[in-house]
Design a protein around this motif. Structure first.
Motif, mmCIF file in Angstrom:
data_model
loop_
_atom_site.group_PDB
_atom_site.id
_atom_site.type_symbol
_atom_site.label_atom_id
_atom_site.label_comp_id
_atom_site.label_asym_id
_atom_site.label_seq_id
_atom_site.Cartn_x
_atom_site.Cartn_y
_atom_site.Cartn_z
ATOM 1 N N LEU A 106 0.786 -1.238 0.000
ATOM 2 C CA LEU A 106 0.000 0.000 0.000
ATOM 3 C C LEU A 106 0.818 1.289 0.000
ATOM 4 O O LEU A 106 0.297 2.349 -0.306
ATOM 5 C CB LEU A 106 -0.941 0.021 1.219
ATOM 6 N N SER A 107 2.098 1.209 0.390
ATOM 7 C CA SER A 107 2.838 2.475 0.508
ATOM 8 C C SER A 107 3.576 2.769 -0.789
ATOM 9 O O SER A 107 3.810 1.899 -1.610
ATOM 10 C CB SER A 107 3.832 2.391 1.654
ATOM 11 N N LYS A 108 3.926 4.048 -0.946
ATOM 12 C CA LYS A 108 4.710 4.402 -2.129
ATOM 13 C C LYS A 108 6.080 4.873 -1.696
ATOM 14 O O LYS A 108 6.269 5.355 -0.580
ATOM 15 C CB LYS A 108 3.971 5.489 -2.902
ATOM 16 N N LEU B 21 -16.865 -3.486 4.741
ATOM 17 C CA LEU B 21 -16.143 -3.854 3.506
ATOM 18 C C LEU B 21 -15.799 -2.630 2.644
ATOM 19 O O LEU B 21 -14.629 -2.456 2.281
ATOM 20 C CB LEU B 21 -16.941 -4.895 2.707
ATOM 21 N N PRO B 22 -16.779 -1.771 2.318
ATOM 22 C CA PRO B 22 -16.399 -0.591 1.534
ATOM 23 C C PRO B 22 -15.467 0.352 2.297
ATOM 24 O O PRO B 22 -14.625 1.020 1.683
ATOM 25 C CB PRO B 22 -17.737 0.099 1.225
ATOM 26 N N SER B 28 -7.892 1.235 2.024
ATOM 27 C CA SER B 28 -6.742 0.759 1.246
ATOM 28 C C SER B 28 -6.410 1.750 0.132
ATOM 29 O O SER B 28 -5.238 2.057 -0.104
ATOM 30 C CB SER B 28 -7.030 -0.607 0.622
ATOM 31 N N ARG B 29 -7.461 2.237 -0.542
ATOM 32 C CA ARG B 29 -7.224 3.192 -1.635
ATOM 33 C C ARG B 29 -6.594 4.476 -1.130
ATOM 34 O O ARG B 29 -5.634 4.993 -1.713
ATOM 35 C CB ARG B 29 -8.557 3.534 -2.329
ATOM 36 N N ALA B 82 -5.221 5.241 7.522
ATOM 37 C CA ALA B 82 -4.152 4.328 7.925
ATOM 38 C C ALA B 82 -4.433 3.770 9.324
ATOM 39 O O ALA B 82 -4.209 2.580 9.594
ATOM 40 C CB ALA B 82 -2.805 5.032 7.896
ATOM 41 N N ALA B 83 -4.972 4.624 10.202
ATOM 42 C CA ALA B 83 -5.294 4.167 11.562
ATOM 43 C C ALA B 83 -6.371 3.092 11.518
ATOM 44 O O ALA B 83 -6.337 2.123 12.288
ATOM 45 C CB ALA B 83 -5.747 5.344 12.419
#
Lengths: 110, 227
Positions: A106-108, B21-22, B28-29, B82-83
């Protein structure tokens, strides 16, 4: 020392102190978290075991239920504390491994 | 606050997975867009901190136990998406490996602790911090208040999930099928104990770590600058 090393050291100290989360409730005679009772306690509280609860509550056999090795449940507070620390180490290692794998995906690059 | 298997009916558990789920997909995106490789160790540390701090069961003498979650700290350091991932991983490991929180309730528990608490804490922290500098004492206070309130908001959503069960599922004889307590019990119990005790623990650990990090590397807690 690098900041991340200091923070990992902090995590390590928390791991060693983690049995407090077991011993303090014992000392102050505090029971389960609210809403996290097992079947026996629930029956004492409400007089019956709800049917749906009975079916679902044993659904999952965790390998280290309640942060104790199987068979160590009666090993006294010393044994329980050792199992608790070991559980913390195992749990953190797995959590960190999963995060590092996710982080790779996930990281860049900076 | 780790709802075990058996307290939520299948429709509730399923709905909470469907809600998460969404959120996980979006997390993640968002993380893929913003997380830098050098932040990954901090993400791992935040997840590890959340994992271990949840093991510190704090007793109410003669009563129940509860614990901090560390979700607000993760949100301050890394942003809410991220958390969300960090706390989710900790919760999933707790459920699968240690039976702490049910596997049918992973959606619900992640909703309360990895989504509601994370986002509530993040935006409260931002709101209270305002435009204060990264080294400002106001940020320590903001972290404490955000920790206290966000854990309580999460306890409230957990209480709602517990408390709607008797409304949804009852046998002909009037017995409940899952959580036996209605909202009139779950809300005062869950909120009461978190307002009185566990919220303060979350406030304290969040504020203390933020204060420590301010001295070490203030940039870390200038949270929210990039969203």
């Amino acid at each position: 020392m690098k900041l991340t090393s200091k923070l990992w050291l902090g995590i390590g100290i928390l791991v060693i102190l983690s049995p407090l989360g077991l011993l303090l409730p014992e000392y102050f005679k505090a029971g389960d978290a609210w809403g996290e009772w097992g079947p026996d306690t629930l029956k004492e509280l409400v007089g019956y075991i709800p049917q749906g609860f009975e079916k679902l509550s044993g659904l999952w056999n965790a390998p280290l239920p309640d942060y104790v090795f199987k068979g160590w449940e009666e090993s006294g507070l010393g044994g329980l504390s050792i199992a608790y620390i070991a559980s913390a180490v195992i749990g953190i290692l797995i959590t960190v491994t999963v995060i590092l794998l996710l982080g790779r995906v996930l990281s860049k690059k900076d | 606050m780790h709802i075990p298997d058996g307290y939520l009916g299948p429709a509730t558990s399923g709905a909470m997975y469907a809600v998460m789920l969404p959120i996980w997909a979006l997390a993640s995106r968002m993380v893929k867009k913003t997380l830098k490789a050098r932040q990954v160790p901090l993400l791992a540390i935040s997840a590890a901190f959340s994992f271990v701090i949840m093991m510190f069961n704090v007793p109410i003498p003669g009563g129940t136990t509860g614990h901090a979650v560390g979700a607000v700290l993760a949100a301050i350091l890394l942003g809410p998406w991220a958390a969300c991932i960090a706390v989710t991983v900790a919760l999933v490991v707790q459920a699968l490996l240690f039976g702490d929180g049910g596997i049918t309730a992973i959606g619900a528990n992640c909703f309360n602790m990895a989504f509601v608490e994370v986002f509530a804490g993040y935006y409260l922290y931002k709101l209270i911090s305002g435009k204060s500098s990264a080294a400002s004492g106001r940020r320590v206070v903001a972290a404490g208040i955000a920790g206290y309130l966000a854990l309580n908001i999460a306890a409230f959503t957990a209480a709602l999930l517990f408390g709607i069960q008797p409304l949804l599922y009852k046998t002909a004889g009037g017995q409940t099928l899952y959580c036996p307590y209605g909202l009139n019990v779950t809300i005062p119990m869950m909120l009461g104990e978190h307002l009185l005790v566990f919220g303060w623990v979350e406030a304290l650990i969040t504020a203390l770590v933020v204060k420590y990090l301010q001295k070490q590397d203030p940039a870390l807690i200038a949270s929210g600058k990039e969203g």
